[in-house]
Write an enzyme that holds these catalytic residues in place. Sequence first.
Site, mmCIF file in Angstrom:
data_model
loop_
_atom_site.group_PDB
_atom_site.id
_atom_site.type_symbol
_atom_site.label_atom_id
_atom_site.label_comp_id
_atom_site.label_asym_id
_atom_site.label_seq_id
_atom_site.Cartn_x
_atom_site.Cartn_y
_atom_site.Cartn_z
ATOM 1 N N ALA B 8 18.335 10.307 -16.670
ATOM 2 C CA ALA B 8 17.333 11.324 -16.356
ATOM 3 C C ALA B 8 16.685 11.087 -15.003
ATOM 4 O O ALA B 8 16.505 9.956 -14.572
ATOM 5 C CB ALA B 8 16.251 11.340 -17.433
ATOM 6 N N CYS B 9 16.348 12.207 -14.341
ATOM 7 C CA CYS B 9 15.532 12.120 -13.117
ATOM 8 C C CYS B 9 14.610 13.320 -13.110
ATOM 9 O O CYS B 9 14.524 14.058 -14.081
ATOM 10 C CB CYS B 9 16.389 12.043 -11.855
ATOM 11 S SG CYS B 9 17.276 13.541 -11.430
ATOM 12 N N GLY B 10 13.908 13.508 -12.013
ATOM 13 C CA GLY B 10 12.897 14.557 -11.969
ATOM 14 C C GLY B 10 13.458 15.939 -12.239
ATOM 15 O O GLY B 10 12.912 16.698 -13.024
ATOM 16 N N ILE B 41 13.548 14.217 -16.815
ATOM 17 C CA ILE B 41 12.658 13.274 -17.506
ATOM 18 C C ILE B 41 11.934 13.988 -18.665
ATOM 19 O O ILE B 41 11.806 13.453 -19.755
ATOM 20 C CB ILE B 41 11.594 12.713 -16.525
ATOM 21 C CG1 ILE B 41 12.266 11.970 -15.375
ATOM 22 C CG2 ILE B 41 10.558 11.866 -17.254
ATOM 23 C CD1 ILE B 41 12.553 10.533 -15.568
ATOM 24 N N THR B 56 15.816 7.453 -12.787
ATOM 25 C CA THR B 56 15.613 7.145 -11.373
ATOM 26 C C THR B 56 14.182 7.505 -10.965
ATOM 27 O O THR B 56 13.877 7.569 -9.787
ATOM 28 C CB THR B 56 16.619 7.911 -10.492
ATOM 29 O OG1 THR B 56 16.572 9.290 -10.841
ATOM 30 C CG2 THR B 56 18.025 7.397 -10.691
#
Lengths: 155, 92
Positions: B8-10, B41, B56
């Site tokens: 997951a990231c933004g 996220i 990240t």
Amino acid sequence: MIWEELNSALIFTDLDATNNADVLEKVGAALIKEDYAKDTYVEALLKREAEFPTGLDVDGVGVAIPHTDVSHVKVPGVAIAVLKNPVDFIQMGSDDDKVSVSIVFMLAVVNPQAHLEKLQRILAIIQDSEVLKNIKSVKSSDEIIGLIKNKENTL
Amino acid sequence: MKKKVIVACGGAVATSTIAANKVVELCKNNSIDIEICQIRISEIASNLPADLIITTSKVKKDYGVPLITGMPFISGVNVEKTEQAILDVLKD
């Protein structure tokens, strides 16, 4: 190859900016003007950078890779800005660790899965502090494109 | 059994795409069967259960699942250490 698609209208060799928001506004405006991004792009960039910062410290060279949701992008592209004076960005993955950034790679992404190889190439360029130092030292967009071409030829 | 890995990231745009690909390669080279779930996220909770979460961006919440930062895949620093940590969680 990334270098083949770089547009010199999206490369700044000596960008005068007062802070990171100023960088996002100026470089983002070029992506909008060149028709890579929609009018909503800059605002979305600012919002996303505040929530999920993109500063990186690569062996002592500060880099940022601002980007935002695909819905604000028309066609994929990369804008590169070497800053006249470094500005602080928050480090990716941190709350408030600052990194003094002197090079910005702004990404306009449309379909990340389809462009995985390009994203990887951009990362490979960003992870090479020697290439970054060279990009900082040259004076023209053609020289920057040449440096990126040379790096890509080694990948 | 197939392991589920959330990456997951933004915005699920750039960094998680890179990290997810690294994890796929790593597991392939180590003969670990995984299913990758690449999301934002904010979507982690609704995609549980999982065996491992890699992000990240900073995540403060405890999902009750091992969480490893995928930042080294972006910065290029400490990649081997991160790969080992991922293998330690997924291997058994």
